[in-house]
Design a protein around this motif. Structure first.
Motif, short mmCIF file in Angstrom:
data_model
loop_
_atom_site.label_atom_id
_atom_site.label_comp_id
_atom_site.label_asym_id
_atom_site.label_seq_id
_atom_site.Cartn_x
_atom_site.Cartn_y
_atom_site.Cartn_z
N UNK A 1 0.85 -1.20 0.00
CA UNK A 1 0.00 0.00 0.00
C UNK A 1 0.88 1.25 0.00
N UNK A 2 0.69 2.12 -0.97
CA UNK A 2 1.48 3.33 -1.05
C UNK A 2 1.06 4.32 0.05
N UNK A 3 2.02 5.09 0.51
CA UNK A 3 1.71 6.19 1.41
C UNK A 3 0.89 7.23 0.67
N UNK A 4 0.00 7.90 1.38
CA UNK A 4 -0.78 8.97 0.77
C UNK A 4 0.11 10.10 0.28
N UNK A 5 1.32 10.18 0.84
CA UNK A 5 2.24 11.24 0.45
C UNK A 5 3.07 10.86 -0.78
N UNK A 6 3.03 9.59 -1.18
CA UNK A 6 3.82 9.15 -2.33
C UNK A 6 3.20 9.67 -3.62
N UNK A 7 3.99 10.34 -4.41
CA UNK A 7 3.53 10.92 -5.67
C UNK A 7 4.40 10.38 -6.80
N UNK A 8 3.77 9.99 -7.88
CA UNK A 8 4.49 9.55 -9.08
C UNK A 8 4.63 10.72 -10.05
N UNK A 9 5.67 10.67 -10.86
CA UNK A 9 5.88 11.69 -11.87
C UNK A 9 5.64 11.14 -13.27
N UNK A 10 5.08 11.97 -14.14
CA UNK A 10 4.83 11.58 -15.52
C UNK A 10 5.34 12.70 -16.43
N UNK A 11 6.22 12.34 -17.34
CA UNK A 11 6.74 13.29 -18.32
C UNK A 11 5.88 13.18 -19.58
N UNK A 12 5.28 14.29 -19.97
CA UNK A 12 4.38 14.30 -21.12
C UNK A 12 5.17 14.61 -22.39
N UNK A 13 5.30 13.61 -23.24
CA UNK A 13 6.07 13.78 -24.48
C UNK A 13 5.33 13.17 -25.65
N UNK A 14 4.00 13.25 -25.62
CA UNK A 14 3.20 12.60 -26.65
C UNK A 14 2.81 13.47 -27.82
N UNK A 15 3.30 14.73 -27.86
CA UNK A 15 2.92 15.64 -28.94
C UNK A 15 3.62 15.33 -30.25
N UNK A 16 3.20 16.02 -31.31
CA UNK A 16 3.73 15.76 -32.65
C UNK A 16 4.93 16.63 -33.01
N UNK A 17 5.21 17.69 -32.23
CA UNK A 17 6.37 18.56 -32.47
C UNK A 17 6.36 19.14 -33.88
N UNK A 18 5.20 19.60 -34.35
CA UNK A 18 5.11 20.07 -35.73
C UNK A 18 5.97 21.30 -35.99
N UNK A 19 6.12 22.18 -34.99
CA UNK A 19 6.92 23.39 -35.21
C UNK A 19 8.42 23.10 -35.22
N UNK A 20 8.79 21.90 -34.78
CA UNK A 20 10.19 21.48 -34.87
C UNK A 20 10.42 20.57 -36.06
N UNK A 21 9.38 20.40 -36.90
CA UNK A 21 9.53 19.54 -38.06
C UNK A 21 9.24 18.08 -37.77
N UNK A 22 8.60 17.80 -36.65
CA UNK A 22 8.26 16.42 -36.28
C UNK A 22 9.34 15.78 -35.43
#
Length: 204
Positions: A1-22
């Motif tokens: 059982x996780x502590x209520x204070x335990x927090x996970x991190x998620x790095x959001x990198x699901x975009x298409x990066x169209x302005x960088x050329x993909x």
């Protein structure tokens, strides 16, 4: 059982990066290493576990040693889809909360998680987001992809996405979302959207 204070991190990198050329912006290099490496180094000390939200072949991220969680059905319905993917992963790992960061923003605060959690607890909200004061104004710039999210809201978010909600604040604000202001001489949420931004990041 996780502590209520335990927090996970998620790095959001699901975009298409169209302005960088993909391609994957998080794999672009600054200071001789990928953006993603800098982001991992900055976030991992703040959380109990870490995952990467990205679509496509996960093998390209194998060297980083993170679980890779894609959007449902590779839908790419904006950052909320990435948040939901992170919530579902966190729920399977026994976490009640996640903090998300963008995969193209390498200078975010090293006390981000602590500050977001403190604000959510103090204000009694299930969500919290980052913002910065706008120079010369009494207004603030919102950074809603830098936020704390209660994993228990994932089915609500799933329904909202199915109904067509895409704007982050359109979903967060009705639930109650604490706002956390981060000051700094240099923009802590500077993100790499264009080749010019990449050169500025390298200069920093």
């Amino acid at each position: 059982m996780r502590s209520d204070r335990a927090i996970a991190g998620v790095i959001l990198a699901g975009g298409r990066a169209t302005r960088m050329g993909g391609g994957d912006k998080c794999l672009l290099e600054i200071g001789g290493k990928p953006l993603l490496e800098e982001i991992i180094a900055r976030l991992s000390p703040q959380v109990a576990a870490l995952a990467l939200n990205a679509n496509g072949d996960p093998a390209r991220f194998a060297r980083f040693g993170l679980p890779v969680v894609p959007d449902a059905d590779d839908a790419r319905d904006g950052p909320l889809a990435g948040v939901l993917a992170g919530m579902d992963w966190a729920a399977s790992e026994g976490f009640a909360q996640i903090v998300t960061v963008a995969g193209d923003t390498p200078f975010f605060p090293t006390h981000l998680v602590q500050a977001l959690r403190f604000a959510a607890v103090s204000e009694g909200t299930p969500l919290a987001r980052a913002e910065t004061p706008r120079p010369g104004s009494d207004r603030f710039d919102r950074h809603p992809t830098f936020g704390l999210w209660q994993v228990g809201l994932r089915d609500d978010l799933r329904a909202a996405l199915a109904a067509g909600t895409r704007k982050v604040v359109a979903w967060t604000d009705p639930h109650g979302c604490a706002r956390v202001s981060f000051d700094g001489e240099d923009d802590p949420f500077f993100n790499v959207n264009t080749p010019d931004d990449l050169e500025k990041a390298r200069a920093r």
